[in-house]
Design an enzyme around this catalytic site. Structure first.
Site: not given
Length: 301
Positions: A46, A133, A158
């Site tokens: 983000t 990730y 994640k």
């Protein structure tokens, strides 16, 4: 490390001249802290990690650490070309971050052994623990995550891939490894929409880009999720998150662009997104404004 609350992924504000706006970044973060985030993740997806130089990563993480002032963990992004990822790890440690979220390597697709080596190299570059990730060209197997879980510096996984069968295998492999401190995150875009299913897989934590834009709405969802208030959770899903996802899916990269646009609509001048992302059109901004209004209504604001 404990994350008790919504996981906050701040945007990276830019000035009209295109530089990182440190003052607005700190205001962005401090204004969300009263809403109880469980952790702050600067210079991640983000935060437009893909568009930041190493000096800008240092600036963003330093500002985030200063703004948070030890209230919750700060987890900085690291990834891309291996040299850049190692540099990100080092500057994050120097800035005072608590951990790293290791994003996928740049462009190339390597075998599983190579991905494991990539994570191990980033973990060895600083004293910070790392979260893996699982997304894009960084696709891990259950066996590879079991190997990584044997490294005490690897503290989390994640999932941004969305293969629930594989995610379940990975959760089972980590549980079988004997690690009781391992953190499991849902990292899909607008993760609230899928978190009910991910909770069933044994993945209790999730990223919330929406928290950066509208913390009252994201906190209302989180509270309903934690308390088991399924009627309220589904009302927020149907009235806010599902329409937001439909708008998000109109244009590639809107998972970030809409968050920045929502912040600008709320009066915080975070600036535009950087290329290759694009900002919403005027028509899309009207839609976003309507979606946010409905979300605030449902949240009781």
């Amino acid at each position: 490390m404990n994350f008790d609350g919504v996981l906050f992924f701040p945007v990276t504000p830019f000035t009209p001249e295109g530089t990182v706006d440190v003052g607005i970044l700190k205001e962005h973060i401090t204004s969300r802290l009263p809403h109880g985030p469980g952790g702050v993740f600067p210079a991640c997806g983000t935060g437009e990690f893909h568009a930041l130089s190493i000096d800008e990563v240092r600036t963003v993480v330093t500002a985030a650490v200063q703004a948070v002032a030890g209230q919750v963990p700060v987890v900085a992004g690291a990834g891309g070309p291996l040299g850049h990822a190692l540099a990100c790890a080092r500057v994050a440690e120097e800035a005072g971050a608590d951990a790293l979220l290791v994003l996928p390597p740049y462009l190339v697709t390597g075998p599983t052994d190579g991905l494991v080596a990539y994570i191990e190299a980033v973990a060895a570059a600083s004293s910070l623990p790392v979260i893996v990730y699982h997304r894009g060209n960084a696709k891990y197997t259950a066996a590879s995550m079991a190997r990584l879980a044997a490294n005490p510096k690897v503290i989390g996984f994640k999932d941004g891939l969305g293969d629930v069968g594989l995610a379940q295998e990975i959760v089972s492999a980590i549980n079988t490894s004997g690690r009781t401190d391992f953190l499991l995150f849902n990292g899909l875009l607008t993760a609230e929409l899928t978190q009910g299913a991910y909770r069933g897989l044994g993945i209790p934590l999730y990223s919330s880009a929406a928290f950066a834009m509208a913390p009252e709405i994201a906190k209302a969802y989180y509270d309903a999720y934690i308390s088991g208030d399924e009627d309220r959770r589904h009302a927020l899903l149907d009235g806010f998150y599902a329409p937001l996802v439909r708008l998000r899916d109109q244009t590639p990269g809107f998972g970030v662009s809409l968050i920045k646009a929502g912040l600008r609509l709320g009066g915080l001048p975070v600036g535009p997104v950087r290329a290759p992302l694009v900002d919403p059109t005027e028509e899309q901004l009207v839609q976003l404004k309507s979606i946010l209004a409905k979300g605030y209504e449902l949240a009781g604001r």
